[in-house]
Design a protein around this motif. Structure first.
Motif, PDB file in Angstrom:
ATOM      1  N   PRO A  48      17.578   0.210  13.754  1.00 26.85           N
ATOM      2  CA  PRO A  48      16.708  -0.009  12.854  1.00 26.85           C
ATOM      3  C   PRO A  48      15.212  -0.120  13.481  1.00 26.85           C
ATOM      4  O   PRO A  48      14.249   0.267  12.731  1.00 26.85           O
ATOM      5  CB  PRO A  48      17.025  -1.333  12.203  1.00 26.85           C
ATOM      6  CG  PRO A  48      17.689  -2.166  13.453  1.00 26.85           C
ATOM      7  CD  PRO A  48      18.415  -1.408  14.137  1.00 26.85           C
ATOM      8  N   THR A  49      15.184  -0.169  14.804  1.00 31.20           N
ATOM      9  CA  THR A  49      13.850  -0.138  15.532  1.00 31.20           C
ATOM     10  C   THR A  49      13.786   1.119  16.372  1.00 31.20           C
ATOM     11  O   THR A  49      12.631   1.039  16.987  1.00 31.20           O
ATOM     12  CB  THR A  49      13.597  -1.431  16.176  1.00 31.20           C
ATOM     13  OG1 THR A  49      14.468  -1.514  17.353  1.00 31.20           O
ATOM     14  CG2 THR A  49      13.793  -2.520  15.336  1.00 31.20           C
ATOM     15  N   ILE A  50      14.634   2.019  16.325  1.00 29.55           N
ATOM     16  CA  ILE A  50      14.445   3.055  17.105  1.00 29.55           C
ATOM     17  C   ILE A  50      13.014   4.092  16.903  1.00 29.55           C
ATOM     18  O   ILE A  50      12.923   4.276  15.480  1.00 29.55           O
ATOM     19  CB  ILE A  50      15.573   4.069  17.075  1.00 29.55           C
ATOM     20  CG1 ILE A  50      15.776   4.950  17.984  1.00 29.55           C
ATOM     21  CG2 ILE A  50      15.901   4.825  15.792  1.00 29.55           C
ATOM     22  CD1 ILE A  50      16.868   5.935  18.259  1.00 29.55           C
ATOM     23  N   GLY A  51      12.390   4.042  17.707  1.00 26.58           N
ATOM     24  CA  GLY A  51      11.166   5.173  17.508  1.00 26.58           C
ATOM     25  C   GLY A  51       9.977   4.418  16.958  1.00 26.58           C
ATOM     26  O   GLY A  51       8.796   4.927  16.727  1.00 26.58           O
ATOM     27  N   LEU A  52      10.041   3.049  16.947  1.00 27.61           N
ATOM     28  CA  LEU A  52       8.971   2.353  15.986  1.00 27.61           C
ATOM     29  C   LEU A  52       7.833   1.814  17.266  1.00 27.61           C
ATOM     30  O   LEU A  52       8.069   1.467  18.305  1.00 27.61           O
ATOM     31  CB  LEU A  52       9.531   1.032  15.268  1.00 27.61           C
ATOM     32  CG  LEU A  52      10.778   1.264  14.155  1.00 27.61           C
ATOM     33  CD1 LEU A  52      10.628  -0.063  13.174  1.00 27.61           C
ATOM     34  CD2 LEU A  52      10.234   2.467  13.165  1.00 27.61           C
ATOM     35  N   GLN A  84       5.677  11.379   2.998  1.00 30.84           N
ATOM     36  CA  GLN A  84       4.453  11.235   3.985  1.00 30.84           C
ATOM     37  C   GLN A  84       4.418   9.866   4.525  1.00 30.84           C
ATOM     38  O   GLN A  84       3.445   9.743   5.202  1.00 30.84           O
ATOM     39  CB  GLN A  84       3.412  11.297   2.718  1.00 30.84           C
ATOM     40  CG  GLN A  84       3.140  12.544   2.127  1.00 30.84           C
ATOM     41  CD  GLN A  84       2.184  12.285   1.055  1.00 30.84           C
ATOM     42  OE1 GLN A  84       1.262  11.514   0.880  1.00 30.84           O
ATOM     43  NE2 GLN A  84       1.971  13.475   0.353  1.00 30.84           N
ATOM     44  N   LEU A  85       5.653   9.119   4.652  1.00 32.41           N
ATOM     45  CA  LEU A  85       5.606   7.961   5.494  1.00 32.41           C
ATOM     46  C   LEU A  85       5.640   8.236   6.846  1.00 32.41           C
ATOM     47  O   LEU A  85       6.418   9.202   7.143  1.00 32.41           O
ATOM     48  CB  LEU A  85       6.610   7.087   4.680  1.00 32.41           C
ATOM     49  CG  LEU A  85       6.597   6.448   3.358  1.00 32.41           C
ATOM     50  CD1 LEU A  85       7.868   5.719   2.875  1.00 32.41           C
ATOM     51  CD2 LEU A  85       5.166   5.731   3.041  1.00 32.41           C
ATOM     52  N   SER A  86       4.994   7.350   7.556  1.00 29.15           N
ATOM     53  CA  SER A  86       5.746   7.561   9.202  1.00 29.15           C
ATOM     54  C   SER A  86       6.899   6.849   9.393  1.00 29.15           C
ATOM     55  O   SER A  86       7.482   6.178   8.463  1.00 29.15           O
ATOM     56  CB  SER A  86       4.580   6.517   9.934  1.00 29.15           C
ATOM     57  OG  SER A  86       4.665   5.117   9.620  1.00 29.15           O
ATOM     58  N   LEU A  87       7.442   7.060  10.475  1.00 28.87           N
ATOM     59  CA  LEU A  87       8.756   6.826  10.817  1.00 28.87           C
ATOM     60  C   LEU A  87       8.947   5.065  10.447  1.00 28.87           C
ATOM     61  O   LEU A  87       9.890   4.473   9.937  1.00 28.87           O
ATOM     62  CB  LEU A  87       9.157   6.854  12.315  1.00 28.87           C
ATOM     63  CG  LEU A  87      10.515   6.559  12.614  1.00 28.87           C
ATOM     64  CD1 LEU A  87      11.740   6.986  11.771  1.00 28.87           C
ATOM     65  CD2 LEU A  87      10.963   6.596  14.112  1.00 28.87           C
ATOM     66  N   GLY A  88       7.917   4.327  10.965  1.00 32.17           N
ATOM     67  CA  GLY A  88       7.932   2.860  10.923  1.00 32.17           C
ATOM     68  C   GLY A  88       7.857   2.348   9.490  1.00 32.17           C
ATOM     69  O   GLY A  88       8.606   1.434   8.912  1.00 32.17           O
ATOM     70  N   GLN A  89       6.781   2.991   8.713  1.00 34.29           N
ATOM     71  CA  GLN A  89       7.050   2.808   7.244  1.00 34.29           C
ATOM     72  C   GLN A  89       8.172   3.026   6.430  1.00 34.29           C
ATOM     73  O   GLN A  89       8.511   2.129   5.560  1.00 34.29           O
ATOM     74  CB  GLN A  89       5.584   3.361   6.711  1.00 34.29           C
ATOM     75  CG  GLN A  89       4.266   3.174   7.232  1.00 34.29           C
ATOM     76  CD  GLN A  89       3.240   4.130   6.704  1.00 34.29           C
ATOM     77  OE1 GLN A  89       3.460   5.273   6.454  1.00 34.29           O
ATOM     78  NE2 GLN A  89       2.195   3.587   6.873  1.00 34.29           N
ATOM     79  N   ARG A  90       8.571   4.372   6.713  1.00 29.37           N
ATOM     80  CA  ARG A  90      10.077   4.553   6.113  1.00 29.37           C
ATOM     81  C   ARG A  90      11.071   3.524   6.595  1.00 29.37           C
ATOM     82  O   ARG A  90      11.845   3.524   5.588  1.00 29.37           O
ATOM     83  CB  ARG A  90      10.559   6.082   6.726  1.00 29.37           C
ATOM     84  CG  ARG A  90      11.658   6.464   5.833  1.00 29.37           C
ATOM     85  CD  ARG A  90      12.111   7.956   6.056  1.00 29.37           C
ATOM     86  NE  ARG A  90      12.154   7.896   7.538  1.00 29.37           N
ATOM     87  CZ  ARG A  90      13.553   7.498   8.392  1.00 29.37           C
ATOM     88  NH1 ARG A  90      14.346   6.908   7.682  1.00 29.37           N
ATOM     89  NH2 ARG A  90      13.664   7.873   9.439  1.00 29.37           N
ATOM     90  N   MET A  91      11.222   3.014   7.855  1.00 32.64           N
ATOM     91  CA  MET A  91      12.142   1.971   8.034  1.00 32.64           C
ATOM     92  C   MET A  91      11.931   0.918   7.381  1.00 32.64           C
ATOM     93  O   MET A  91      13.061   0.456   6.928  1.00 32.64           O
ATOM     94  CB  MET A  91      12.094   1.960   9.771  1.00 32.64           C
ATOM     95  CG  MET A  91      13.215   1.044  10.294  1.00 32.64           C
ATOM     96  SD  MET A  91      14.751   1.924   9.855  1.00 32.64           S
ATOM     97  CE  MET A  91      14.795   3.200  10.659  1.00 32.64           C
ATOM     98  N   PRO A 101       0.786  -1.294   0.053  1.00 33.04           N
ATOM     99  CA  PRO A 101       0.015   0.028  -0.164  1.00 33.04           C
ATOM    100  C   PRO A 101       0.751   1.367   0.009  1.00 33.04           C
ATOM    101  O   PRO A 101       0.156   2.366  -0.041  1.00 33.04           O
ATOM    102  CB  PRO A 101      -0.662  -0.123   1.392  1.00 33.04           C
ATOM    103  CG  PRO A 101      -0.828  -1.712   1.875  1.00 33.04           C
ATOM    104  CD  PRO A 101       0.518  -1.873   1.344  1.00 33.04           C
ATOM    105  N   LEU A 102       2.021   1.091   0.273  1.00 35.66           N
ATOM    106  CA  LEU A 102       2.957   2.266   0.416  1.00 35.66           C
ATOM    107  C   LEU A 102       3.626   2.759  -0.954  1.00 35.66           C
ATOM    108  O   LEU A 102       4.501   3.722  -1.096  1.00 35.66           O
ATOM    109  CB  LEU A 102       4.082   2.070   1.585  1.00 35.66           C
ATOM    110  CG  LEU A 102       3.410   1.677   2.921  1.00 35.66           C
ATOM    111  CD1 LEU A 102       4.452   1.642   3.840  1.00 35.66           C
ATOM    112  CD2 LEU A 102       2.273   2.696   3.321  1.00 35.66           C
ATOM    113  N   LEU A 103       3.886   1.838  -1.824  1.00 36.02           N
ATOM    114  CA  LEU A 103       4.713   1.891  -3.013  1.00 36.02           C
ATOM    115  C   LEU A 103       4.419   3.151  -3.706  1.00 36.02           C
ATOM    116  O   LEU A 103       5.546   3.852  -4.421  1.00 36.02           O
ATOM    117  CB  LEU A 103       4.543   0.642  -4.048  1.00 36.02           C
ATOM    118  CG  LEU A 103       5.152  -0.565  -3.293  1.00 36.02           C
ATOM    119  CD1 LEU A 103       4.782  -1.506  -4.455  1.00 36.02           C
ATOM    120  CD2 LEU A 103       6.471  -0.478  -3.223  1.00 36.02           C
ATOM    121  N   ASP A 104       3.247   3.695  -3.983  1.00 39.05           N
ATOM    122  CA  ASP A 104       2.795   5.050  -4.432  1.00 39.05           C
ATOM    123  C   ASP A 104       3.019   6.201  -3.629  1.00 39.05           C
ATOM    124  O   ASP A 104       2.441   7.290  -4.059  1.00 39.05           O
ATOM    125  CB  ASP A 104       1.466   4.783  -5.157  1.00 39.05           C
ATOM    126  CG  ASP A 104       1.440   3.813  -6.428  1.00 39.05           C
ATOM    127  OD1 ASP A 104       2.660   3.807  -7.143  1.00 39.05           O
ATOM    128  OD2 ASP A 104       0.532   3.055  -6.415  1.00 39.05           O
TER     129      ASP A 104
END
Length: 339
Positions: free
Chosen positions: A194-198, A167-174, A159-162
């Motif tokens: 890699p999991t900081i702030g998730l 606009q991605l959240s931190l978890g999505q960007r990670m 769902p994030l490819l487009d």
């Protein structure tokens, strides 16, 4: 290699007669010159030794945690392993390559994820960033499509490819950054926090993906983190760096045992059905009472089961949780009094 404080971390102990080694450090140092004001018009220069004579080897397929308090030298080590920084002394090889001398050649053999920075293009949709990665690394189309499909499926990126990266959240960007680092099939993956702030769900998704990656594809992973659950759930080996020196190299269980020897503590958080005075149980002490919630500290090496049994038998318990000590607390107690 024997686990424990003060262990011999010489490279030869791992290389001789052992599996193929992908990462080798032999007496590596990194010294920075720092200038600071010493008067109205005068500045003085001093040297800061961020990494101080570290030696270790990582074999192909290992999943290794590389931990320590802030400023211990973790990120500096990773930057030397990727060729971003040049060692001040010592010998360093990754897949037989000197990172500082052949950084471009090494780039095709490694993947890197820095938790606080992104390799993705901020204003482009995620899929366009991946397309640019394919061109940068000259990845064959069939191989690129296969790797992207696997990452999209397992990291739930469809769902994030487009969606533009900004606009991605931190978890999505990670999750997007981890996929980007793996599109060219690196032999070695460096993960810096890699999991900081998730959130809990994102952490679980990332951990499961990394576990599968290591088990199925044999990717060698070096993970720096402050989260002990990352270490316990993913790593078969953990190294602790403190003040630029390697002070522990062994199993995660051994790290907890060493922490217990240094009087490190875990926390049992009780949620009672109603507000009560501080509970009294053998083997723990109450450190905080806040309404119906109470915090009990007990030795890190002890089991929580007897404490839970005592509380459940004597008090109206509605819920509980066990909190592991922070890695900084374990290290501080393990090495209290070290120079």
């Amino acid at each position: 290699m024997k686990a424990g404080v003060g262990v011999d971390t010489g490279v030869d102990a791992v290389v001789d007669g052992g599996p193929e080694v992908l990462i080798e450090l032999d007496a590596v140092e990194k010294v920075f010159d720092v200038r600071r004001r010493a008067g109205l018009l005068r500045r003085e220069k001093r040297q800061v030794r961020a990494v101080d004579g570290i030696s270790f080897a990582v074999a192909r397929g290992e999943f290794v945690g590389y931990v320590g308090p802030n400023g211990a030298g973790k990120s500096t080590t990773v930057k030397m392993l990727t060729g971003i920084l040049t060692p001040s002394a010592g010998r360093l090889r990754v897949a037989g390559i000197d990172p500082a001398r052949e950084r471009m050649r090494l780039a095709h053999r490694i993947g890197v994820v820095f938790g606080q920075r992104t390799t993705l293009w901020w204003d482009l949709p995620l899929k366009d960033s991946y397309g640019l990665m394919r061109r940068l690394y000259r990845i064959p189309r069939a191989r690129f499509a296969e790797n992207l499909e696997r990452c999209v499926e397992r990291l739930d990126l469809g769902p994030l490819l487009d969606v533009p990266v900004r606009q991605l959240s931190l978890g999505q960007r990670m999750r997007g950054d981890i996929a980007a680092a793996l599109l060219h099939d690196p032999e070695v993956l460096y993960l810096d926090e890699p999991t900081i702030g998730l959130d809990v769900v994102s952490k679980a998704k990332v951990r499961e993906f990394l576990r599968q990656l290591n088990a199925e594809r044999g990717t060698t992973v070096l993970l720096t983190t402050h989260d002990l659950q990352d270490i316990e759930q993913l790593c078969g080996r953990v190294m602790v760096i403190d003040h630029g020196r390697l002070v522990y190299d062994g199993t995660p269980g051994g790290l907890h045992a060493a922490g217990a020897a240094g009087e490190s503590e875990r926390m049992l958080v009780l949620h009672l059905e109603r507000e009560l005075p501080a509970v009294s149980v053998e083997g723990a002490r109450v450190v905080k009472v806040e309404g119906p919630r109470q915090w009990l500290a007990f030795p890190a090496g002890a089991s929580a089961a007897p404490l839970v049994a005592q509380v459940a038998a004597r008090y109206p318990l509605s819920d509980l949780s066990v909190r592991e000590p922070d890695i900084e607390d374990v290290i501080a107690r393990m090495y209290a009094g070290r120079d």
